[in-house]
Design a protein around this motif. Structure first.
Motif, PDB file in Angstrom:
ATOM      1  N   GLY A 315       0.806  -1.216   0.000  1.00  0.00           N
ATOM      2  CA  GLY A 315       0.000   0.000   0.000  1.00  0.00           C
ATOM      3  C   GLY A 315       0.833   1.257   0.000  1.00  0.00           C
ATOM      4  N   ASP A 316       1.856   1.307  -0.853  1.00  0.00           N
ATOM      5  CA  ASP A 316       2.803   2.416  -0.804  1.00  0.00           C
ATOM      6  C   ASP A 316       2.499   3.534  -1.788  1.00  0.00           C
ATOM      7  N   THR A 317       1.362   3.469  -2.478  1.00  0.00           N
ATOM      8  CA  THR A 317       0.887   4.566  -3.320  1.00  0.00           C
ATOM      9  C   THR A 317      -0.591   4.771  -3.005  1.00  0.00           C
ATOM     10  N   PRO A 318      -1.148   5.942  -3.316  1.00  0.00           N
ATOM     11  CA  PRO A 318      -2.583   6.127  -3.061  1.00  0.00           C
ATOM     12  C   PRO A 318      -3.442   5.061  -3.737  1.00  0.00           C
ATOM     13  N   GLY A 319      -3.105   4.709  -4.982  1.00  0.00           N
ATOM     14  CA  GLY A 319      -3.893   3.705  -5.688  1.00  0.00           C
ATOM     15  C   GLY A 319      -3.811   2.335  -5.050  1.00  0.00           C
ATOM     16  N   SER A 320      -2.590   1.910  -4.703  1.00  0.00           N
ATOM     17  CA  SER A 320      -2.442   0.582  -4.104  1.00  0.00           C
ATOM     18  C   SER A 320      -3.012   0.549  -2.691  1.00  0.00           C
ATOM     19  N   LEU A 321      -2.940   1.679  -1.976  1.00  0.00           N
ATOM     20  CA  LEU A 321      -3.535   1.738  -0.639  1.00  0.00           C
ATOM     21  C   LEU A 321      -5.043   1.527  -0.718  1.00  0.00           C
ATOM     22  N   VAL A 322      -5.689   2.185  -1.670  1.00  0.00           N
ATOM     23  CA  VAL A 322      -7.142   2.041  -1.818  1.00  0.00           C
ATOM     24  C   VAL A 322      -7.493   0.623  -2.260  1.00  0.00           C
ATOM     25  N   SER A 323      -6.712   0.061  -3.175  1.00  0.00           N
ATOM     26  CA  SER A 323      -6.972  -1.315  -3.615  1.00  0.00           C
ATOM     27  C   SER A 323      -6.865  -2.288  -2.449  1.00  0.00           C
ATOM     28  N   CYS A 324      -5.827  -2.131  -1.631  1.00  0.00           N
ATOM     29  CA  CYS A 324      -5.655  -3.006  -0.462  1.00  0.00           C
ATOM     30  C   CYS A 324      -6.800  -2.824   0.530  1.00  0.00           C
ATOM     31  N   THR A 325      -7.227  -1.573   0.714  1.00  0.00           N
ATOM     32  CA  THR A 325      -8.330  -1.301   1.640  1.00  0.00           C
ATOM     33  C   THR A 325      -9.606  -1.978   1.172  1.00  0.00           C
ATOM     34  N   PHE A 326      -9.900  -1.887  -0.119  1.00  0.00           N
ATOM     35  CA  PHE A 326     -11.105  -2.520  -0.646  1.00  0.00           C
ATOM     36  C   PHE A 326     -11.014  -4.041  -0.530  1.00  0.00           C
ATOM     37  N   GLU A 327      -9.833  -4.588  -0.740  1.00  0.00           N
ATOM     38  CA  GLU A 327      -9.662  -6.035  -0.577  1.00  0.00           C
ATOM     39  C   GLU A 327      -9.912  -6.448   0.867  1.00  0.00           C
ATOM     40  N   ASN A 328      -9.444  -5.636   1.819  1.00  0.00           N
ATOM     41  CA  ASN A 328      -9.694  -5.934   3.233  1.00  0.00           C
ATOM     42  C   ASN A 328     -11.182  -5.838   3.554  1.00  0.00           C
ATOM     43  N   TRP A 329     -11.840  -4.801   3.035  1.00  0.00           N
ATOM     44  CA  TRP A 329     -13.283  -4.685   3.256  1.00  0.00           C
ATOM     45  C   TRP A 329     -14.007  -5.897   2.685  1.00  0.00           C
ATOM     46  N   GLN A 330     -13.598  -6.310   1.504  1.00  0.00           N
ATOM     47  CA  GLN A 330     -14.234  -7.473   0.880  1.00  0.00           C
ATOM     48  C   GLN A 330     -14.096  -8.710   1.761  1.00  0.00           C
ATOM     49  N   GLU A 331     -12.871  -8.990   2.185  1.00  0.00           N
ATOM     50  CA  GLU A 331     -12.638 -10.181   3.011  1.00  0.00           C
ATOM     51  C   GLU A 331     -13.423 -10.109   4.315  1.00  0.00           C
ATOM     52  N   ASN A 332     -13.398  -8.953   4.965  1.00  0.00           N
ATOM     53  CA  ASN A 332     -14.058  -8.831   6.263  1.00  0.00           C
ATOM     54  C   ASN A 332     -15.578  -8.890   6.144  1.00  0.00           C
ATOM     55  N   LEU A 333     -16.131  -8.243   5.128  1.00  0.00           N
ATOM     56  CA  LEU A 333     -17.586  -8.276   4.965  1.00  0.00           C
ATOM     57  C   LEU A 333     -18.073  -9.674   4.610  1.00  0.00           C
ATOM     58  N   LEU A 334     -17.305 -10.380   3.787  1.00  0.00           N
ATOM     59  CA  LEU A 334     -17.719 -11.724   3.393  1.00  0.00           C
ATOM     60  C   LEU A 334     -17.503 -12.747   4.497  1.00  0.00           C
ATOM     61  N   THR A 335     -16.717 -12.401   5.500  1.00  0.00           N
ATOM     62  CA  THR A 335     -16.523 -13.316   6.630  1.00  0.00           C
ATOM     63  C   THR A 335     -17.275 -12.842   7.871  1.00  0.00           C
ATOM     64  N   GLY A 336     -18.239 -11.917   7.671  1.00  0.00           N
ATOM     65  CA  GLY A 336     -19.164 -11.601   8.755  1.00  0.00           C
ATOM     66  C   GLY A 336     -18.854 -10.387   9.592  1.00  0.00           C
ATOM     67  N   MET A 337     -18.155  -9.386   9.044  1.00  0.00           N
ATOM     68  CA  MET A 337     -17.817  -8.221   9.860  1.00  0.00           C
ATOM     69  C   MET A 337     -19.058  -7.487  10.359  1.00  0.00           C
ATOM     70  N   LEU A 338     -20.158  -7.534   9.601  1.00  0.00           N
ATOM     71  CA  LEU A 338     -21.377  -6.891  10.094  1.00  0.00           C
ATOM     72  C   LEU A 338     -21.890  -7.577  11.353  1.00  0.00           C
ATOM     73  N   LEU A 339     -21.476  -8.824  11.557  1.00  0.00           N
ATOM     74  CA  LEU A 339     -21.880  -9.584  12.740  1.00  0.00           C
ATOM     75  C   LEU A 339     -20.891  -9.391  13.881  1.00  0.00           C
ATOM     76  N   TRP A 340     -19.576  -9.537  13.594  1.00  0.00           N
ATOM     77  CA  TRP A 340     -18.589  -9.521  14.677  1.00  0.00           C
ATOM     78  C   TRP A 340     -17.808  -8.216  14.799  1.00  0.00           C
ATOM     79  N   GLY A 341     -18.002  -7.287  13.863  1.00  0.00           N
ATOM     80  CA  GLY A 341     -17.277  -6.025  13.931  1.00  0.00           C
ATOM     81  C   GLY A 341     -17.830  -5.107  15.012  1.00  0.00           C
ATOM     82  N   THR A 342     -17.089  -4.054  15.296  1.00  0.00           N
ATOM     83  CA  THR A 342     -17.569  -3.026  16.225  1.00  0.00           C
ATOM     84  C   THR A 342     -18.565  -2.140  15.490  1.00  0.00           C
TER      85      THR A 342
END
Length: 497
Positions: A315-342
């Motif tokens: 995540g060392d450029t603005p573009g790659s940082l956003v791509s990594c962030t979206f990938e993290n959101w994808q993984e977390n939402l698909l593994t139930g972050m709406l259930l176990w997240g804060t």
């Protein structure tokens, strides 16, 4: 992939020997083609199979042989596919798959494609690659196919990649195997790296050719687009807060990347629909709907105030940082972050969801999962001593909204210790009238079942949930004792914790 077309050119005209070559290939490889076509029809209907499926033909029945034009080449065909519903606007209820046909050339000195490995040659001609593709697809599918066209100015890295040294064709198939032309806002560039556009290959069907001559190679989407999308097929998103131009260079570029990427349909998941991006000095907050859940949710990304503030690779450029962030959101939402997240209910009514401090807190002793629905659903629960009559009745009547089971989290996934089930009372009201455990099951297991089934029902579109049980532990989710019915609780999903 086709080379970039002449910008002044018109409809592609097939050379006169194209169809002779197609017929020769179809005859020579008739047995292999039959296997592949059966597989492609299976892909369209099921989005499968896996390599363990006996119908997988790439290794056992390859369509591979000497070039009909260049004796120094051999040609190999293979396929790949992806869901196409998020790549353009299709009629409601359609679920097309984009099937790609890869035409690969390698030196005839290799015995086969496997031996050639990544040593592909960017040498197969347009006419021959199209002939091999037509032979595989057959006339009707081929009539609806497009060839992917490379970017005008590929990078050196793209040119050197073996994935670039091939021609790729795509046909859009419905689950019934029927092909369709692409919509006028179809994003071909998302089908393969380095793609800029596509060209329609010639249709031999007289009615289809006449249709294309009359209206073009794509179907019009103006009257059928999702009302939440713009003309280009991207999500319609409101942008509020600061203009990225008011931010530092690094923060502004990161904000612009978020604003662009969030409009791409399917970038997180088909259940994710963004509605707004709010920009503050150091934060971009993305508001979204999830599946049929009536709540609006939000997630945030930090905007780096300087380029030195960026994290290291990847995540060392603005573009790659956003791509990594979206990938993290994808993984977390698909593994139930709406259930176990804060979850924090914000002043604007949205539920902000974030990674919990210290990480997710899971009860790992017991696992909760769906009860598979078939003609013997729940018999294993009955053998464990649980009453499945209400759940089976709801399933048989078509009113079951959810049915979950809990079991000891071990290698065997046994024994089953509890279950919960809900039925639909109307289109937005679900009733949880099954909640049962075997003796000596910890009370926390029932709480976990209620917590999970509540989120399942919310994501299925429930706005009100009636619970035929009372327990203080359920209040943590947002349930309140029913004022008019003793021994029952209810939940307004739009106010849940």
């Amino acid at each position: 992939m086709s080379r970039p077309a002449d910008p002044n050119g018109g409809q592609h005209q097939a050379p006169p020997d194209l169809f002779v070559m197609t017929a020769e290939i179809a005859t020579r490889y008739a047995a292999e083609i039959a296997v592949h076509r059966e597989l492609l029809a299976h892909v369209a209907s099921t989005r499968g199979p896996t390599r363990s499926d006996p119908r997988w033909p790439v290794d056992d029945n390859p369509i591979e042989g000497p070039s009909l034009i260049d004796p120094g080449l051999k040609i190999h065909l293979r396929h790949s596919y992806q869901d196409a519903g998020n790549l353009g606007s299709f009629p409601a209820g359609s679920n097309p798959v984009a099937v790609r046909i890869h035409v690969q050339a390698f030196a005839a000195t290799y015995p086969d494609r496997a031996a050639a490995g990544s040593d592909l040659l960017d040498a197969v001609t347009e006419v021959e690659s199209e002939a091999w593709t037509r032979a595989l697809l057959g006339e009707w599918w081929a009539d609806h196919a497009y060839e992917l066209v490379r970017n005008l100015h590929p990078s050196e890295r793209e040119r050197d990649s073996f994935s670039f040294k091939q021609r790729i064709y795509v046909v859009l198939l419905g689950q019934d195997g029927e092909p369709t032309l692409a919509p006028d806002n179809f994003t071909f560039r998302r089908l393969w790296p380095g793609i800029g556009s596509a060209r329609k290959i010639e249709a031999r069907s007289v009615p289809l050719a006449a249709h294309i001559e009359r209206v073009g190679s794509f179907f019009e989407t103006e009257g059928l687009r999702d009302p939440n999308t713009d003309a280009d097929g991207g999500w319609r998103v409101e942008f509020t807060g600061l203009d990225p131009a008011e931010l530092t260079a690094s923060a502004g570029e990161t904000a612009r990347r978020v604003m662009r990427l969030v409009r791409v349909r399917g970038v997180i998941d088909s259940k994710f629909r963004p509605t707004r991006v709010h920009i503050e000095k150091s934060t971009a907050r993305v508001y979204f709907m999830w599946s049929k859940n009536p709540n609006t949710f939000a997630v945030s990304v930090h905007l780096p105030q300087s380029f030195d503030d960026l994290p290291g690779p990847p995540g060392d450029t603005p573009g790659s940082l956003v791509s990594c962030t979206f990938e993290n959101w994808q993984e977390n939402l698909l593994t139930g972050m709406l259930l176990w997240g804060t979850r924090t209910r914000m002043d604007d009514g949205a539920v902000h969801v974030s990674w919990p401090k210290g990480g997710p807190s899971h009860d790992r002793a017991y696992y909760v999962a769906d009860v598979p629905q078939h003609d013997r659903s729940g018999v294993w629960l009955a053998r464990a001593g649980l009453n499945i009559d209400k759940a089976v009745a709801a399933m048989s009547s078509g009113h079951v909204a959810a049915w979950l089971q809990a079991y000891v989290n071990n290698a065997a996934g046994r024994p089953f210790v509890a279950h919960a089930a809900a039925r639909w009372a109307d289109s937005t009201t679900a009733v949880v009238d099954v909640l049962e455990s075997v003796p000596d099951t910890p009370k926390s297991v029932l709480t976990k079942l209620i917590h999970t089934i509540t989120h399942v029902l919310a994501n299925s579109g429930a706005r009100t949930i009636e619970l035929h049980y009372v327990d203080d532990a359920f209040a943590a989710v947002g349930y309140k004792e029913h004022p008019d019915a003793e021994g029952k609780m209810h939940l307004d999903v739009t106010a849940m914790s």
